[in-house]
Design a protein around this motif. Structure first.
Motif, PDB file in Angstrom:
ATOM      1  N   GLU A  17      14.643 -10.461  38.854  1.00  0.00           N
ATOM      2  CA  GLU A  17      14.152 -10.876  37.541  1.00  0.00           C
ATOM      3  C   GLU A  17      12.694 -10.466  37.343  1.00  0.00           C
ATOM      4  O   GLU A  17      12.298 -10.018  36.261  1.00  0.00           O
ATOM      5  CB  GLU A  17      14.306 -12.398  37.388  1.00  0.00           C
ATOM      6  CG  GLU A  17      15.743 -12.861  37.339  1.00  0.00           C
ATOM      7  CD  GLU A  17      15.869 -14.376  37.381  1.00  0.00           C
ATOM      8  OE1 GLU A  17      16.661 -14.914  36.585  1.00  0.00           O
ATOM      9  OE2 GLU A  17      15.164 -15.013  38.187  1.00  0.00           O
ATOM     10  N   VAL A  18      11.913 -10.617  38.390  1.00  0.00           N
ATOM     11  CA  VAL A  18      10.515 -10.188  38.320  1.00  0.00           C
ATOM     12  C   VAL A  18      10.439  -8.684  38.093  1.00  0.00           C
ATOM     13  O   VAL A  18       9.630  -8.201  37.299  1.00  0.00           O
ATOM     14  CB  VAL A  18       9.767 -10.585  39.612  1.00  0.00           C
ATOM     15  CG1 VAL A  18       8.359 -10.003  39.622  1.00  0.00           C
ATOM     16  CG2 VAL A  18       9.712 -12.099  39.746  1.00  0.00           C
ATOM     17  N   ALA A  19      11.297  -7.950  38.778  1.00  0.00           N
ATOM     18  CA  ALA A  19      11.327  -6.493  38.618  1.00  0.00           C
ATOM     19  C   ALA A  19      11.675  -6.118  37.185  1.00  0.00           C
ATOM     20  O   ALA A  19      11.034  -5.258  36.578  1.00  0.00           O
ATOM     21  CB  ALA A  19      12.321  -5.882  39.601  1.00  0.00           C
ATOM     22  N   ARG A  20      12.677  -6.770  36.643  1.00  0.00           N
ATOM     23  CA  ARG A  20      13.112  -6.449  35.281  1.00  0.00           C
ATOM     24  C   ARG A  20      12.021  -6.746  34.259  1.00  0.00           C
ATOM     25  O   ARG A  20      11.760  -5.947  33.357  1.00  0.00           O
ATOM     26  CB  ARG A  20      14.373  -7.238  34.933  1.00  0.00           C
ATOM     27  CG  ARG A  20      14.924  -6.922  33.546  1.00  0.00           C
ATOM     28  CD  ARG A  20      16.232  -7.639  33.268  1.00  0.00           C
ATOM     29  NE  ARG A  20      16.082  -9.095  33.317  1.00  0.00           N
ATOM     30  CZ  ARG A  20      16.637  -9.869  34.236  1.00  0.00           C
ATOM     31  NH1 ARG A  20      17.354  -9.336  35.211  1.00  0.00           N
ATOM     32  NH2 ARG A  20      16.463 -11.181  34.216  1.00  0.00           N
ATOM     33  N   GLU A  21      11.349  -7.870  34.404  1.00  0.00           N
ATOM     34  CA  GLU A  21      10.338  -8.266  33.430  1.00  0.00           C
ATOM     35  C   GLU A  21       9.027  -7.494  33.578  1.00  0.00           C
ATOM     36  O   GLU A  21       8.298  -7.320  32.604  1.00  0.00           O
ATOM     37  CB  GLU A  21      10.057  -9.772  33.542  1.00  0.00           C
ATOM     38  CG  GLU A  21      11.225 -10.659  33.175  1.00  0.00           C
ATOM     39  CD  GLU A  21      11.614 -10.515  31.716  1.00  0.00           C
ATOM     40  OE1 GLU A  21      10.740 -10.158  30.896  1.00  0.00           O
ATOM     41  OE2 GLU A  21      12.792 -10.759  31.392  1.00  0.00           O
ATOM     42  N   LEU A  54       3.774 -16.269  36.607  1.00  0.00           N
ATOM     43  CA  LEU A  54       2.443 -15.745  36.898  1.00  0.00           C
ATOM     44  C   LEU A  54       2.530 -14.458  37.720  1.00  0.00           C
ATOM     45  O   LEU A  54       1.707 -13.556  37.561  1.00  0.00           O
ATOM     46  CB  LEU A  54       1.614 -16.789  37.642  1.00  0.00           C
ATOM     47  CG  LEU A  54       0.177 -16.357  37.963  1.00  0.00           C
ATOM     48  CD1 LEU A  54      -0.606 -16.081  36.676  1.00  0.00           C
ATOM     49  CD2 LEU A  54      -0.522 -17.411  38.808  1.00  0.00           C
ATOM     50  N   HIS A  55       3.518 -14.366  38.587  1.00  0.00           N
ATOM     51  CA  HIS A  55       3.703 -13.135  39.350  1.00  0.00           C
ATOM     52  C   HIS A  55       4.010 -11.966  38.418  1.00  0.00           C
ATOM     53  O   HIS A  55       3.522 -10.850  38.615  1.00  0.00           O
ATOM     54  CB  HIS A  55       4.837 -13.304  40.363  1.00  0.00           C
ATOM     55  CG  HIS A  55       4.495 -14.181  41.528  1.00  0.00           C
ATOM     56  ND1 HIS A  55       4.742 -15.530  41.534  1.00  0.00           N
ATOM     57  CD2 HIS A  55       3.914 -13.898  42.723  1.00  0.00           C
ATOM     58  CE1 HIS A  55       4.355 -16.042  42.689  1.00  0.00           C
ATOM     59  NE2 HIS A  55       3.831 -15.071  43.429  1.00  0.00           N
ATOM     60  N   VAL A  56       4.817 -12.225  37.403  1.00  0.00           N
ATOM     61  CA  VAL A  56       5.143 -11.179  36.427  1.00  0.00           C
ATOM     62  C   VAL A  56       3.880 -10.749  35.687  1.00  0.00           C
ATOM     63  O   VAL A  56       3.625  -9.553  35.497  1.00  0.00           O
ATOM     64  CB  VAL A  56       6.207 -11.673  35.429  1.00  0.00           C
ATOM     65  CG1 VAL A  56       6.464 -10.621  34.350  1.00  0.00           C
ATOM     66  CG2 VAL A  56       7.504 -12.015  36.154  1.00  0.00           C
ATOM     67  N   GLN A  57       3.078 -11.728  35.278  1.00  0.00           N
ATOM     68  CA  GLN A  57       1.846 -11.398  34.550  1.00  0.00           C
ATOM     69  C   GLN A  57       0.870 -10.636  35.436  1.00  0.00           C
ATOM     70  O   GLN A  57       0.179  -9.722  34.971  1.00  0.00           O
ATOM     71  CB  GLN A  57       1.215 -12.688  34.011  1.00  0.00           C
ATOM     72  CG  GLN A  57       2.023 -13.291  32.870  1.00  0.00           C
ATOM     73  CD  GLN A  57       1.495 -14.636  32.432  1.00  0.00           C
ATOM     74  OE1 GLN A  57       1.280 -15.530  33.250  1.00  0.00           O
ATOM     75  NE2 GLN A  57       1.277 -14.784  31.138  1.00  0.00           N
TER      76      GLN A  57
END
Length: 252
Positions: A17-21, A54-57
């Motif tokens: 999910e993190v990868a996709r976002e 926050l990791h995504v940001q």
């Protein structure tokens, strides 16, 4: 159930999910975590990684910073944002904007110098305006070391005027213009042999056209890097804010 925030659930987020976002691959997310671009993910009892928005940001912020400053500088800057004060973080990001603005101004100055050479080639008898500079003054104007100007002189890229028996270097308008062009070409990533070839050809039409194209591309690259930094703005702010909010109050 947790409500979505900005299109993401609050917690937890899986690696995919993190990868996709963020726009990175799963392996890139793991690699960037290992490099310290994002804080370490928490691990569940079965060993799976668990992330937060926050990791995504942080990853989005890194993408913009890497586009503006390069990956190594981006990693260093993000690490500083997570450990410094709010004032230090704002200053660090502001310095990137200043550096990009300076690079743009240097490229524009080089274009102006190139136009002066073009006028001379066209037979207009145009003399570049400006006063002579010492090596220290010119180095400061170009944001390089005096030793760099001496090296360019040794390589036949910029020829100063010499005065006094002590061989003190002074650079007239033509030499200043040449130095601005050399600085812009070096900033664009051209090696000394390529710069020498371009500088030697400046009094030919094909040389002028090549140099003009390089400077035009240079300005385009700086614009793209500036836009990348602007796009990262909101995510950078989120990273900085989260760090400040996680710190205990000085009054505790």
């Amino acid at each position: 159930m947790d409500e979505p925030v900005g299109g993401l659930r609050r917690v937890p987020l899986r690696t995919v999910e993190v990868a996709r976002e963020s726009g990175y691959s799963v392996q890139q997310v793991r690699d960037l975590e290992r490099l310290g671009v994002i804080p370490p993910a928490t691990r569940s009892s079965n060993g799976y990684r668990s992330y937060t928005p926050l990791h995504v940001q942080a990853l989005r912020a890194y993408r913009g910073l890497a586009g503006a400053t390069g990956p190594v500088a981006a990693r260093q800057l993000l690490a500083g944002l997570r450990t410094g004060t709010l004032a230090e973080a704002a200053s660090a990001v502001g310095a990137v904007h200043v550096r990009l603005a300076r690079e743009r101004e240097e490229a524009l100055d080089a274009q102006q110098a190139l136009r002066a050479i073009q006028s001379e080639v066209d037979g207009h008898g145009y003399e570049p305006a400006g006063d002579a500079m010492t090596i220290t003054q010119l180095a400061e104007a170009l944001d390089v070391r005096p030793s760099t100007l001496r090296f360019w002189e040794q390589e036949g890229l910029v020829t100063p005027e010499r005065v006094t028996s002590l061989q003190v270097r002074r650079y007239g308008p033509a030499a200043i213009g040449a130095a601005r062009i050399v600085a812009a070409l070096r900033g664009a990533g051209y090696g000394i042999p390529a710069v020498r070839e371009i500088m030697t050809s400046l009094h030919r039409l094909d040389g002028l056209e090549k140099a003009a194209l390089i400077l035009h591309q240079r300005l385009g690259q700086i614009a793209a890097r500036t836009v990348a930094l602007l796009r990262a703005g909101a995510d950078l702010a989120a990273v900085v804010t989260s760090v400040q909010e996680a710190r205990p109050s000085s009054g505790d």
